[in-house]
Design a protein around this motif. Structure first.
Motif, PDB file in Angstrom:
ATOM      1  N   UNK A   1      56.624   2.593 -48.158  1.00 36.53           N
ATOM      2  CA  UNK A   1      57.176   3.667 -47.329  1.00 36.53           C
ATOM      3  C   UNK A   1      57.922   4.723 -48.135  1.00 36.53           C
ATOM      4  N   UNK A   2      58.270   4.393 -49.379  1.00 44.25           N
ATOM      5  CA  UNK A   2      58.992   5.354 -50.210  1.00 44.25           C
ATOM      6  C   UNK A   2      58.045   6.301 -50.945  1.00 44.25           C
ATOM      7  N   UNK A   3      56.757   5.957 -51.043  1.00 41.56           N
ATOM      8  CA  UNK A   3      55.803   6.814 -51.752  1.00 41.56           C
ATOM      9  C   UNK A   3      55.281   7.882 -50.794  1.00 41.56           C
ATOM     10  N   UNK A   4      55.783   9.102 -50.939  1.00 36.41           N
ATOM     11  CA  UNK A   4      55.447  10.197 -50.021  1.00 36.41           C
ATOM     12  C   UNK A   4      55.055  11.448 -50.793  1.00 36.41           C
ATOM     13  N   UNK A   5      54.488  11.267 -51.970  1.00 39.04           N
ATOM     14  CA  UNK A   5      54.233  12.393 -52.854  1.00 39.04           C
ATOM     15  C   UNK A   5      52.745  12.538 -53.160  1.00 39.04           C
ATOM     16  N   UNK A   6      52.272  13.767 -53.364  1.00 43.61           N
ATOM     17  CA  UNK A   6      50.862  13.987 -53.703  1.00 43.61           C
ATOM     18  C   UNK A   6      50.491  13.280 -55.002  1.00 43.61           C
ATOM     19  N   UNK A   7      49.194  13.083 -55.249  1.00 40.92           N
ATOM     20  CA  UNK A   7      48.766  12.285 -56.405  1.00 40.92           C
ATOM     21  C   UNK A   7      49.179  12.840 -57.758  1.00 40.92           C
ATOM     22  N   UNK A   8      49.409  14.147 -57.850  1.00 37.43           N
ATOM     23  CA  UNK A   8      49.836  14.718 -59.131  1.00 37.43           C
ATOM     24  C   UNK A   8      51.172  14.181 -59.595  1.00 37.43           C
ATOM     25  N   UNK A   9      51.977  13.693 -58.653  1.00 35.08           N
ATOM     26  CA  UNK A   9      53.268  13.110 -59.028  1.00 35.08           C
ATOM     27  C   UNK A   9      53.074  11.899 -59.922  1.00 35.08           C
ATOM     28  N   UNK A  10      51.946  11.227 -59.755  1.00 36.38           N
ATOM     29  CA  UNK A  10      51.677  10.064 -60.592  1.00 36.38           C
ATOM     30  C   UNK A  10      51.629  10.406 -62.068  1.00 36.38           C
ATOM     31  N   UNK A  11      51.047  11.561 -62.398  1.00 34.87           N
ATOM     32  CA  UNK A  11      50.977  11.973 -63.801  1.00 34.87           C
ATOM     33  C   UNK A  11      52.361  12.204 -64.378  1.00 34.87           C
ATOM     34  N   UNK A  12      53.256  12.802 -63.575  1.00 38.08           N
ATOM     35  CA  UNK A  12      54.622  13.050 -64.032  1.00 38.08           C
ATOM     36  C   UNK A  12      55.357  11.734 -64.267  1.00 38.08           C
ATOM     37  N   UNK A  13      55.167  10.777 -63.372  1.00 40.56           N
ATOM     38  CA  UNK A  13      55.866   9.502 -63.490  1.00 40.56           C
ATOM     39  C   UNK A  13      55.294   8.626 -64.591  1.00 40.56           C
ATOM     40  N   UNK A  14      54.037   8.854 -64.975  1.00 42.92           N
ATOM     41  CA  UNK A  14      53.448   8.106 -66.082  1.00 42.92           C
ATOM     42  C   UNK A  14      53.804   8.704 -67.441  1.00 42.92           C
ATOM     43  N   UNK A  15      54.158   9.989 -67.463  1.00 41.24           N
ATOM     44  CA  UNK A  15      54.398  10.691 -68.724  1.00 41.24           C
ATOM     45  C   UNK A  15      55.444  10.030 -69.619  1.00 41.24           C
ATOM     46  N   UNK A  16      56.563   9.484 -69.083  1.00 43.95           N
ATOM     47  CA  UNK A  16      57.544   8.853 -69.980  1.00 43.95           C
ATOM     48  C   UNK A  16      56.964   7.727 -70.826  1.00 43.95           C
ATOM     49  N   UNK A  17      55.903   7.102 -70.373  1.00 43.43           N
ATOM     50  CA  UNK A  17      55.290   6.030 -71.146  1.00 43.43           C
ATOM     51  C   UNK A  17      54.627   6.507 -72.423  1.00 43.43           C
ATOM     52  N   UNK A  18      54.457   7.840 -72.554  1.00 45.83           N
ATOM     53  CA  UNK A  18      53.836   8.400 -73.753  1.00 45.83           C
ATOM     54  C   UNK A  18      54.819   8.535 -74.906  1.00 45.83           C
TER      55      UNK A  18
END
Length: 423
Positions: A67-84
């Protein structure tokens, strides 16, 4: 028109101010334990929630039935970026990338403001305005989204296609940057920007759908949101507590919302106002006859303000968007949004007092909390109304005008005489 180039002195001063204020924001981020700084609640969203989503995304799926995930799919790229970024914790890498997006934004505003006939007020507003939100900007990914919107607006004059592509990338992360294309001049610039946005958005969405499952899962949870306590409707319901309303606040869908009688009606009213705002913006677009240098900037700020104040949710980080768009407006000497920018700064300062400083009073609906939100939302409402009225008036031709004002050539800093008089 004043065509003198900006001397290096103001730019060096702004860079020094940016370094000093961001050092302070970093210090607040590292020492966010005191109650007035939120007791760690501000930064918790990164190291707990964002990091949790990172783990889900790293396995090739968007969060499902969350229920907390309410963001378009592009948000996933931003949240994955710190792993780089190796050698850093997720929290450290996220803050570093957010600071980098902040630096890109101020650099773009400095570059735009240092051109002949432009102004450094935009860079100054972003540099001094963002710290009004204390350390909140470094613990949300709204700075990254705002950076894409700012870059899109600044690119539109020279390359509508690039501006459209950047707006699409921003919309894939948090929807609202699509509104920055509202004020593109009619004809080829609009066709180029909007087509580029459509192709970029469709292409990136297709790529995300190939590599991740459930890319549209956010739509299910977004539709279930209610009335947040910081919205206009939430403020009205909180005030109604003091006059016998039996509702209460409850944490759900990632925010503190109000539940009880008439909440559904308030939510419907908010959606109705959003639709009416969209209608006003479409009417402005149809009837506008003057598209000057600052029109795309002014229209973007006005549109996002209208959608913000009519939303069922007005989270504190929304102020980051408004500060960024107001900053873009102030890079032009022909903007009509200067008074609006002042109201946005005042509302940002009050947002910080509400969250994180006195959020408990807001949640409990005390008189202090209600009056605080009434003042903040009153400023935002005044800003939205004033912004649209000034945008509407600026888009009308000067007395004696017979048609649409000619758009200046790309790269030209000189506007037609009619455009100057209308501004």
């Amino acid at each position: 028109m004043n065509r003198l180039r900006v001397t290096p002195g103001p730019i060096v001063t702004l860079i020094a101010l940016w370094l000093a204020t961001r050092a302070l924001m970093l210090w607040l981020t590292a020492h966010s334990g005191p109650r007035l700084l939120g007791g760690g609640a501000v930064t918790r969203e990164v190291w707990r929630l964002y990091h949790h989503w990172y783990g889900v995304l790293a396995h090739g799926s968007f969060p499902v039935h969350d229920t907390l995930w309410q963001y378009p799919p592009g948000a996933g790229a931003v949240l994955l970026a710190p792993g780089l970024l190796p050698g850093l914790t997720y929290f450290q890498a996220f803050v570093l990338l957010t600071l980098a997006a902040d630096a890109v934004t101020v650099a773009a505003l400095l570059r735009a403001g240092s051109r002949p006939g432009r102004s450094l007020l935009g860079a100054a507003l972003w540099t001094g305005g963002l710290p009004l939100l204390l350390h909140l900007p470094l613990a949300r990914y709204d700075v990254q989204v705002t950076a894409l919107a700012v870059l899109s607006l600044l690119a539109l004059a020279r390359s509508p296609r690039a501006g459209g592509a950047l707006a699409a990338l921003g919309a894939l992360v948090k929807v609202w940057p699509a509104l920055v294309l509202l004020g593109t001049p009619r004809g080829r610039p609009t066709r180029g920007a909007w087509l580029s946005a459509a192709w970029t958005g469709a292409g990136c969405l297709a790529v995300l759908a190939v590599f991740f499952t459930h890319p549209l899962s956010f739509l299910r949870e977004q539709g279930g949101r209610g009335v947040q306590i910081e919205s206009l409707g939430g403020t009205a319901l909180n005030l109604a507590r003091h006059f016998g309303w039996s509702g209460r606040s409850r944490y759900q869908y990632g925010a503190v919302e109000l539940v009880g009688p008439y909440v559904r009606a308030v939510a419907v009213a908010s959606l109705t106002l959003t639709v009416l705002s969209f209608g006003l913006l479409v009417l402005w677009r149809v009837r506008a006859r003057h598209f000057g240098e600052a029109t795309p900037f002014d229209a973007a700020l006005s549109a996002v303000l209208l959608f913000t104040v009519t939303s069922r949710v007005i989270s504190p980080q929304y102020m980051i968007w408004l500060i960024g768009l107001a900053a873009v407006c102030l890079t032009s000497r022909h903007t009509v949004q200067r008074p609006v920018a002042v109201l946005v700064l005042a509302a940002s300062a009050l947002s910080t007092v509400a969250f994180p400083m006195y959020y408990r009073e807001v949640i409990d609906g005390t008189w202090a909390g209600c009056l605080l939100m009434l003042a903040r939302n009153g400023l935002l409402t005044a800003a939205a109304v004033l912004s649209f009225v000034r945008l509407w008036r600026s888009a009308r031709p000067a007395a004696g005008g017979t048609g649409p004002t000619t758009r200046p050539r790309p790269g030209s800093d000189r506007l037609p005489d009619r455009a100057l008089s209308a501004s």
